[in-house]
Design a protein around this motif. Structure first.
Motif, mmCIF file in Angstrom:
data_model
loop_
_atom_site.group_PDB
_atom_site.id
_atom_site.type_symbol
_atom_site.label_atom_id
_atom_site.label_comp_id
_atom_site.label_asym_id
_atom_site.label_seq_id
_atom_site.Cartn_x
_atom_site.Cartn_y
_atom_site.Cartn_z
ATOM 1 N N TYR B 73 -42.619 -26.605 33.168
ATOM 2 C CA TYR B 73 -42.520 -25.181 33.507
ATOM 3 C C TYR B 73 -41.363 -24.642 32.684
ATOM 4 O O TYR B 73 -40.210 -24.867 33.028
ATOM 5 C CB TYR B 73 -42.228 -24.989 34.992
ATOM 6 N N PHE B 76 -38.291 -26.868 32.087
ATOM 7 C CA PHE B 76 -38.194 -27.876 33.143
ATOM 8 C C PHE B 76 -39.410 -28.793 33.121
ATOM 9 O O PHE B 76 -40.552 -28.327 33.132
ATOM 10 C CB PHE B 76 -38.077 -27.181 34.507
ATOM 11 N N ALA B 78 -41.766 -31.158 34.942
ATOM 12 C CA ALA B 78 -42.109 -31.445 36.334
ATOM 13 C C ALA B 78 -42.673 -32.852 36.497
ATOM 14 O O ALA B 78 -42.373 -33.533 37.473
ATOM 15 C CB ALA B 78 -43.110 -30.419 36.852
ATOM 16 N N SER B 98 -42.172 -34.417 48.821
ATOM 17 C CA SER B 98 -42.264 -33.033 48.392
ATOM 18 C C SER B 98 -41.529 -32.827 47.069
ATOM 19 O O SER B 98 -40.439 -33.352 46.874
ATOM 20 C CB SER B 98 -41.666 -32.137 49.471
ATOM 21 N N GLY B 99 -42.151 -32.083 46.175
ATOM 22 C CA GLY B 99 -41.507 -31.748 44.911
ATOM 23 C C GLY B 99 -41.657 -32.803 43.838
ATOM 24 O O GLY B 99 -41.057 -32.693 42.769
ATOM 25 N N CYS B 100 -42.472 -33.847 44.079
ATOM 26 C CA CYS B 100 -42.587 -34.897 43.081
ATOM 27 C C CYS B 100 -43.641 -34.584 42.030
ATOM 28 O O CYS B 100 -43.853 -35.361 41.107
ATOM 29 C CB CYS B 100 -42.891 -36.236 43.752
ATOM 30 N N GLY B 101 -44.309 -33.453 42.177
ATOM 31 C CA GLY B 101 -45.231 -33.028 41.128
ATOM 32 C C GLY B 101 -46.685 -33.304 41.405
ATOM 33 O O GLY B 101 -47.501 -33.267 40.488
ATOM 34 N N LYS B 102 -47.052 -33.509 42.667
ATOM 35 C CA LYS B 102 -48.460 -33.774 42.993
ATOM 36 C C LYS B 102 -49.317 -32.555 42.666
ATOM 37 O O LYS B 102 -50.354 -32.670 42.003
ATOM 38 C CB LYS B 102 -48.607 -34.114 44.482
ATOM 39 N N SER B 103 -48.864 -31.393 43.126
ATOM 40 C CA SER B 103 -49.655 -30.186 42.866
ATOM 41 C C SER B 103 -49.704 -29.909 41.381
ATOM 42 O O SER B 103 -50.749 -29.526 40.843
ATOM 43 C CB SER B 103 -49.044 -28.999 43.593
ATOM 44 N N THR B 104 -48.589 -30.106 40.731
ATOM 45 C CA THR B 104 -48.549 -29.879 39.290
ATOM 46 C C THR B 104 -49.574 -30.756 38.590
ATOM 47 O O THR B 104 -50.341 -30.284 37.748
ATOM 48 C CB THR B 104 -47.133 -30.194 38.768
ATOM 49 N N ILE B 116 -49.909 -19.954 34.794
ATOM 50 C CA ILE B 116 -48.483 -19.746 35.041
ATOM 51 C C ILE B 116 -47.797 -19.547 33.701
ATOM 52 O O ILE B 116 -47.892 -20.407 32.820
ATOM 53 C CB ILE B 116 -47.875 -20.949 35.784
ATOM 54 N N GLU B 230 -53.696 -30.544 49.570
ATOM 55 C CA GLU B 230 -53.378 -30.526 51.004
ATOM 56 C C GLU B 230 -54.338 -29.624 51.770
ATOM 57 O O GLU B 230 -53.931 -28.663 52.409
ATOM 58 C CB GLU B 230 -51.939 -30.040 51.212
ATOM 59 N N HIS B 261 -49.840 -35.169 52.430
ATOM 60 C CA HIS B 261 -48.553 -35.661 52.910
ATOM 61 C C HIS B 261 -48.734 -36.596 54.086
ATOM 62 O O HIS B 261 -47.783 -37.147 54.605
ATOM 63 C CB HIS B 261 -47.692 -34.485 53.373
ATOM 64 N N ARG B 282 -35.424 -34.695 39.178
ATOM 65 C CA ARG B 282 -36.603 -34.034 39.720
ATOM 66 C C ARG B 282 -37.834 -34.153 38.826
ATOM 67 O O ARG B 282 -38.743 -33.337 38.904
ATOM 68 C CB ARG B 282 -36.330 -32.544 40.019
HETATM 69 N N1 LIG Z 1 -44.495 -22.193 38.979
HETATM 70 C C1 LIG Z 1 -43.444 -23.041 38.831
HETATM 71 N N2 LIG Z 1 -42.419 -22.700 38.025
HETATM 72 C C2 LIG Z 1 -41.368 -23.522 37.880
HETATM 73 N N3 LIG Z 1 -41.238 -24.704 38.498
HETATM 74 C C3 LIG Z 1 -42.226 -25.096 39.328
HETATM 75 C C4 LIG Z 1 -43.378 -24.283 39.537
HETATM 76 N N4 LIG Z 1 -44.197 -24.914 40.406
HETATM 77 C C5 LIG Z 1 -43.582 -26.062 40.722
HETATM 78 N N5 LIG Z 1 -42.406 -26.189 40.080
HETATM 79 C C6 LIG Z 1 -41.488 -27.319 40.154
HETATM 80 O O1 LIG Z 1 -42.167 -28.464 39.764
HETATM 81 C C7 LIG Z 1 -41.820 -29.549 40.616
HETATM 82 C C8 LIG Z 1 -43.048 -30.149 41.198
HETATM 83 O O2 LIG Z 1 -43.656 -29.190 42.033
HETATM 84 P P1 LIG Z 1 -45.020 -29.446 42.771
HETATM 85 O O3 LIG Z 1 -45.442 -28.182 43.403
HETATM 86 O O4 LIG Z 1 -45.970 -30.046 41.820
HETATM 87 O O5 LIG Z 1 -44.603 -30.497 43.861
HETATM 88 P P2 LIG Z 1 -45.469 -31.168 45.007
HETATM 89 O O6 LIG Z 1 -45.393 -32.592 44.834
HETATM 90 O O7 LIG Z 1 -46.813 -30.541 45.057
HETATM 91 O O8 LIG Z 1 -44.654 -30.752 46.286
HETATM 92 P P3 LIG Z 1 -45.216 -30.425 47.739
HETATM 93 O O9 LIG Z 1 -45.607 -31.721 48.317
HETATM 94 O O10 LIG Z 1 -44.047 -29.832 48.440
HETATM 95 O O11 LIG Z 1 -46.343 -29.495 47.577
HETATM 96 C C9 LIG Z 1 -40.855 -29.036 41.633
HETATM 97 O O12 LIG Z 1 -39.557 -29.390 41.264
HETATM 98 C C10 LIG Z 1 -41.014 -27.539 41.575
HETATM 99 O O13 LIG Z 1 -39.785 -26.920 41.799
#
Ligand SMILES: Nc1ncnc2c1ncn2[C@@H]1O[C@H](COP(=O)(O)OP(=O)(O)OP(=O)(O)O)[C@@H](O)[C@H]1O
Ligand SMILES: [Mg+2]
Lengths: 456, 313
Positions: B73, B76, B78, B98-104, B116, B230, B261, B282
């Motif tokens: 991003y 950064f 991810a 949370s925040g480990c990048g699964k959604s990404t 994005i 999720e 989760h 991160r």
């Molecule tokens: N649109 C964005 N712009 C900048 N950084 C982002 C964006 N979306 C996510 N991030 C960052 O990327 C990292 C991974 O985010 P992600 O949403 O993939 O986590 P996750 O594993 O899905 O978390 P959760 O379980 O809470 O949903 C996080 O550090 C988040 O801050």
């Protein structure tokens, strides 16, 4: 004892029931009063007509006097009949639809639905007829008045003869209001009895606005052209010019403004260029309107040779309101949640399909609202049109976009600037018309915003 | 219902983990142990990127193959160089704190990150011989073939029918639309509840029904893969169970990747599990991947074990 106890308890412990009952009583009293007073007035009227004859009754506040005074606001309208009509028929007309069914319910509790409605209609129908009669009497008074002024002997009270002399506008007014009004009352009552509250409120609301306009504005004033004599002067060309210009302005500014907003929100990359455009758009919304007038003068009137036409005015106005439309359309677009766009993208929609089928439909209400508000700003703008040289004395209707034109605020400006008091009065009338148009537009914007709101 | 829930959990989750999971979650680990685990993370993450990989216990084709996929991003990062197979007609769970990048990661699969500003992907995602990451690949086509269901149910504010029909219509579907809508809603286990009110707004449904409508909407474009981020986290246990059943059924025809989760959920619904973890900077990395049974009964990495037993995350 044992039978009375529960009901006593019920009354004691359910304040809601008590309140509702007192409401019903209040309604009942109000309705009975209104009906009684109206009946008395009607009776008095009949008696008066019978005794003195129509001619004598209707001689107060004549058109001749009005002519002498300079026309415009019709403060001399309420003859005895008019007064009766205005004072009693109006509240009755507005209240009856609301109180009719309730009244019945409070009188005969536990009445079956159907019977309630039937009786409601039976109560309402005479009321409507009654108002209709009042109205026709009033209007004929007016006509007799008019007949006198133009030299026909109105004492004969021959309505048919009067119709021959009355203007088309009057006859239309007589028929439309005289018939639509009672029908409106009936419809309102019916909607109410069907538990459709909104339409039943809307009809009286429209009626009230119509009354206000009707009571203060002489129809001749709306339907005649400007004149050297205040008594003859009207705002027909100004009203039509305003409407004409607004339609063209909206036709130019809305598509362009919405298109610009879509580009800025949905397509433009966030770089220095789009930021610059964004900042400029916001700033343009604050530029004094006279500047737009000068721009319009040079670009549309001179370079493009539109002359001092409706088109030149509309183009100038379109420039003026475009920033407002763009900003409000952008806001509307931003209210569509990203999750909606994602959902559409996720089933394989292209960017344009997402915008066309989802973003635009959901944002359209907000865009229209913004457009109406922008138009209501444009409708009151005077300076830019003076700058491009819109005329103030237009004794014909523009029938092509290249014709000369005038608009309401310019007409008002012109009349106020004249020395004669008569012109000042009709300027006041024109302002009322302008205000009513503005209020209607803003009301439309509010209603639109309410109706198109989506709770995500 | 509680009983049903429990037996369900037992029948699909590897039975061997069951007692130990229960034990460990009931009795909180002593603080010293926790610290050890946390310390272990730092040590473990730094030296190697190589994830632990269990052997496949079955012959299975791959729907997707990721090779060194990183996502950014802006500046950064991810996720970092994730290499991961996604078996066809199986449910693959992505788990991790949370925040480990699964959604990404999930959003890389259907190029959702394109939307994005500033987001970018590097690496390779093999999908039927083509590289999804390649900018020349049409993202719209990718999204049609790889559908997505979001965490928060997001039906369009249109009729139920329109919600389902929209995707097919814009993709030029020329068959019997009524049939397609019915089929899709049936597969989404929603048809019986809504068949008499297809004109009703999708927003008028309950949360669980909305989510099933979203699944039906995704199915209607006949994708090969369905991504779910999720999908049940906003739902109550009963609705969650319905979605889970649905996932198992859908796995017969579709490849499903689900972020969750909920460890029990991962155990119940998934055939394969990938565990991701983000270090101190991160950046998310893949730690362990393998058949769910193996991951849950026999995690090879200490951090995986800590995570699935509820030690952190
Ligand atoms: N649109 C964005 N712009 C900048 N950084 C982002 C964006 N979306 C996510 N991030 C960052 O990327 C990292 C991974 O985010 P992600 O949403 O993939 O986590 P996750 O594993 O899905 O978390 P959760 O379980 O809470 O949903 C996080 O550090 C988040 O801050
Ligand atoms: Mg997430």
């Amino acid at each position: 004892m044992s039978a009375a106890a529960p009901s006593a308890q019920l009354t004691a412990f359910s304040p809601r029931v008590r309140i509702r009952r007192s409401f019903s009583v209040g309604f009942m009293v109000a309705a009975l009063l209104a009906i009684a007073i109206s009946m008395i007035m009607l009776g008095a009227l009949v008696v008066e007509i019978a005794v003195d004859g129509a001619a004598r009754l209707f001689t107060d506040g004549t058109a001749v006097e009005r002519e002498a005074r300079g026309g415009g606001i019709v403060t001399d309208l309420p003859t005895p009949v008019g007064m009766a009509w205005m004072t009693w028929a109006l509240p009755v007309a507005i209240l009856l639809p609301f109180i009719g069914p309730r009244l019945l319910n409070s009188l005969v509790p536990g009445l079956p639905r159907l019977a309630e409605r039937l009786i409601g209609l039976i109560v309402l129908a005479p009321a409507a007829v009654f108002i209709h009669i009042l109205y026709v009497r009033f209007e004929s008074a007016y006509l007799i008045d008019y007949a006198r002024a133009v030299g026909i002997d109105g004492a004969s009270g021959n309505l048919l003869q009067l119709f021959g002399e009355a203007s088309g506008f009057q006859i239309v007014r007589l028929l439309v209001i005289g018939i639509l009004l009672p029908l409106g009352i009936l419809a309102a009552g019916w909607f109410w009895s069907q538990r459709m509250r909104k339409p039943s409120m809307l009809i009286p609301a429209i009626m009230i606005i119509a009354w206000v306009v009707y009571l203060f504005i002489d129809p001749w004033f709306l339907s005649s052209f400007p004149s050297r004599k205040p008594a003859d002067a009207g705002i027909f060309s100004a009203v039509t010019g305003t409407l004409y210009m607004m339609v063209i302005t909206a036709a130019i500014a809305f598509p362009l403004g919405v298109g610009a907003a879509i580009y800025l929100e949905e397509y433009a990359r966030r770089n220095w260029f789009s930021r610059m455009i964004q900042i400029n758009v916001s700033n343009l919304a604050g530029v004094p309107s006279i500047i737009y007038g000068l721009l319009g003068l040079q670009v549309f009137v001179r370079v493009l040779e539109f002359e001092r036409s409706v088109l030149a005015g509309a183009c100038t106005m379109a420039l003026l309101v475009m920033p407002i439309i763009i900003v409000s359309a952008q806001e509307a677009l931003r209210t569509v949640p990203p999750s909606m766009r994602e959902a559409a993208y996720a089933v394989g929609a292209t960017r344009w399909q997402v915008i066309r089928f989802h973003v635009l439909p959901y944002a359209f209400g907000g865009m229209l609202t913004g457009n109406i508000l922008a138009m209501s700003r444009a409708i009151g703008e005077t300076a830019p049109l003076i700058a491009i040289g819109a005329l103030t004395f237009i004794a014909f209707l523009a029938d092509s976009p290249t014709d000369d034109f005038t608009v309401l605020p310019i007409q008002v400006f012109n009349w106020v600037a004249r020395p004669q008091a008569g012109f000042h009065e009709i300027a006041a009338s024109a302002i009322i018309v302008l205000m009513v148009i503005l209020l209607l537009m803003n009301a439309a914007a509010i209603i639109m915003r309410q109706r198109t709101r989506t709770d995500w | 219902m509680a009983r049903n829930f429990f037996t369900m959990m037992k029948s699909t989750a590897p039975s061997a983990t069951e007692p130990s999971t229960a034990e460990r979650t009931v009795a909180p680990p002593p603080p010293s142990m926790k610290q050890d685990a946390a310390a272990g993370v730092g040590v473990h993450l730094d030296p190697t990127l190589e994830a632990v990989r269990h052997d496949f216990t079955e012959e299975v084709e791959m729907a997707l193959e990721l090779r060194d996929v990183s996502a950014f991003y802006g500046s950064f990062q991810a996720i970092d160089r994730i290499t991961l197979p996604v078996p066809r007609n199986r449910v693959t769970a992505l788990i991790g704190p949370s925040g480990c990048g699964k959604s990404t990661l999930l959003r890389c699969f259907n190029r959702m990150n394109d939307l994005i500003p500033g987001a970018r992907i590097t690496g390779r995602i093999d999908f039927g011989g083509r590289n999804l990451v390649d900018p020349n690949v049409d993202a719209v086509e990718v999204r049609r073939r790889i559908g997505m269901v979001f965490q928060k149910p997001n039906p369009f504010p249109k009729s139920i029918y329109e919600n389902v029909a929209f995707g097919a219509r814009i993709n030029g579907y020329s068959g019997d639309m009524d049939r397609l809508v019915e089929d899709s809603l049936r597969r989404a286990a929603l048809w019986d509840e809504v068949k008499d009110e297809l004109d009703k707004s999708g927003l008028a449904l309950s949360g669980g029904q909305q989510q099933r409508l979203c699944i039906g909407r995704a199915i209607a474009v006949q994708p090969e893969i369905i991504l779910m981020d999720e999908p049940a986290s906003a739902l109550d246990p009963v609705a969650t169970l319905k979605i889970e059943d649905l996932m198992r059924e859908l796995a017969e025809d579709y490849t499903i990747v689900v972020v969750t989760h909920n460890m029990q959920q991962a155990g119940r619904v998934s055939d394969y599990t990938a565990f991701l973890l983000a270090g101190e900077e991160r950046v998310g990395r893949l730690v362990e991947f393998g058949p769910t049974q193996d991951i849950f009964t026999n995690p090879l990495d200490q951090r995986t074990e800590d995570y699935i037993t509820g030690r952190y995350g």
